[in-house]
Design a protein around this motif. Structure first.
Motif, short mmCIF file in Angstrom:
data_model
loop_
_atom_site.label_atom_id
_atom_site.label_comp_id
_atom_site.label_asym_id
_atom_site.label_seq_id
_atom_site.Cartn_x
_atom_site.Cartn_y
_atom_site.Cartn_z
N UNK A 15 8.50 -1.72 7.42
CA UNK A 15 8.57 -1.45 8.85
C UNK A 15 7.16 -1.56 9.42
N UNK A 16 7.05 -2.23 10.55
CA UNK A 16 5.76 -2.36 11.22
C UNK A 16 5.72 -1.32 12.34
N UNK A 17 4.80 -0.39 12.23
CA UNK A 17 4.64 0.68 13.23
C UNK A 17 3.39 0.39 14.04
N UNK A 18 3.56 0.06 15.31
CA UNK A 18 2.42 -0.30 16.16
C UNK A 18 1.72 0.93 16.76
N UNK A 19 2.25 2.12 16.51
CA UNK A 19 1.62 3.33 17.03
C UNK A 19 0.49 3.81 16.12
N UNK A 20 0.48 3.34 14.88
CA UNK A 20 -0.52 3.78 13.91
C UNK A 20 -1.49 2.63 13.64
N UNK A 21 -2.77 2.94 13.58
CA UNK A 21 -3.77 1.93 13.28
C UNK A 21 -4.15 1.98 11.80
N UNK A 22 -4.59 0.86 11.28
CA UNK A 22 -4.98 0.77 9.87
C UNK A 22 -6.42 0.28 9.80
N UNK A 23 -7.25 1.03 9.12
CA UNK A 23 -8.64 0.64 8.93
C UNK A 23 -8.76 -0.39 7.82
N UNK A 24 -9.73 -1.26 7.92
CA UNK A 24 -9.94 -2.27 6.89
C UNK A 24 -10.26 -1.62 5.55
N UNK A 25 -10.98 -0.51 5.57
CA UNK A 25 -11.39 0.14 4.33
C UNK A 25 -10.21 0.74 3.56
N UNK A 26 -9.07 0.91 4.21
CA UNK A 26 -7.89 1.48 3.55
C UNK A 26 -7.10 0.44 2.76
N UNK A 27 -7.44 -0.83 2.90
CA UNK A 27 -6.63 -1.91 2.32
C UNK A 27 -7.29 -2.54 1.11
N UNK A 28 -6.45 -2.98 0.18
CA UNK A 28 -6.92 -3.77 -0.94
C UNK A 28 -7.02 -5.22 -0.45
N UNK A 29 -7.68 -6.09 -1.20
CA UNK A 29 -7.77 -7.49 -0.76
C UNK A 29 -6.41 -8.17 -0.56
N UNK A 30 -5.44 -7.86 -1.41
CA UNK A 30 -4.11 -8.47 -1.27
C UNK A 30 -3.45 -7.94 0.00
N UNK A 31 -3.55 -6.62 0.23
CA UNK A 31 -2.98 -6.04 1.45
C UNK A 31 -3.66 -6.59 2.69
N UNK A 32 -4.96 -6.84 2.60
CA UNK A 32 -5.71 -7.40 3.73
C UNK A 32 -5.17 -8.77 4.11
N UNK A 33 -4.84 -9.59 3.12
CA UNK A 33 -4.26 -10.90 3.40
C UNK A 33 -2.89 -10.75 4.07
N UNK A 34 -2.08 -9.82 3.57
CA UNK A 34 -0.76 -9.59 4.15
C UNK A 34 -0.88 -9.09 5.59
N UNK A 35 -1.78 -8.17 5.83
CA UNK A 35 -1.98 -7.63 7.17
C UNK A 35 -2.48 -8.72 8.12
#
Length: 77
Positions: A15-35
């Motif tokens: 589910x994509x929730x546009x009310x919550x923000x995601x910091x770059x530091x919270x993501x792994x490299x694979x998740x960063x590509x998906x995001x």
């Protein structure tokens, strides 16, 4: 910072929730590509929706136009 967060449910759906923000530091490299891919797709969807809203507004203004109504009444359109 991404303006959304992908939430993974217990059954595997995402589910994509546009009310919550995601910091770059919270993501792994694979998740960063998906995001990044999802961010591009959301941007395209936003542009399409904006274009559709503009077209609807243009049609609404045209339908309310007194001269157009008069032309339809007279049989010109």
């Amino acid at each position: 910072m991404f303006d959304f967060r992908i939430i993974i449910c217990g059954d595997g759906t995402e589910i994509i929730d546009r009310r919550i923000r995601t910091l770059y530091s919270e993501l792994t490299p694979v998740e960063m590509m998906e995001y990044t891919e999802v961010d591009v797709q959301l941007e395209i969807m936003d542009r399409i929706a904006k274009r559709a809203r503009k077209e609807d507004e243009r049609k609404r203004k045209l339908a309310r136009n007194l001269l157009r109504k008069l032309a339809c009444f007279c049989g010109f359109v």
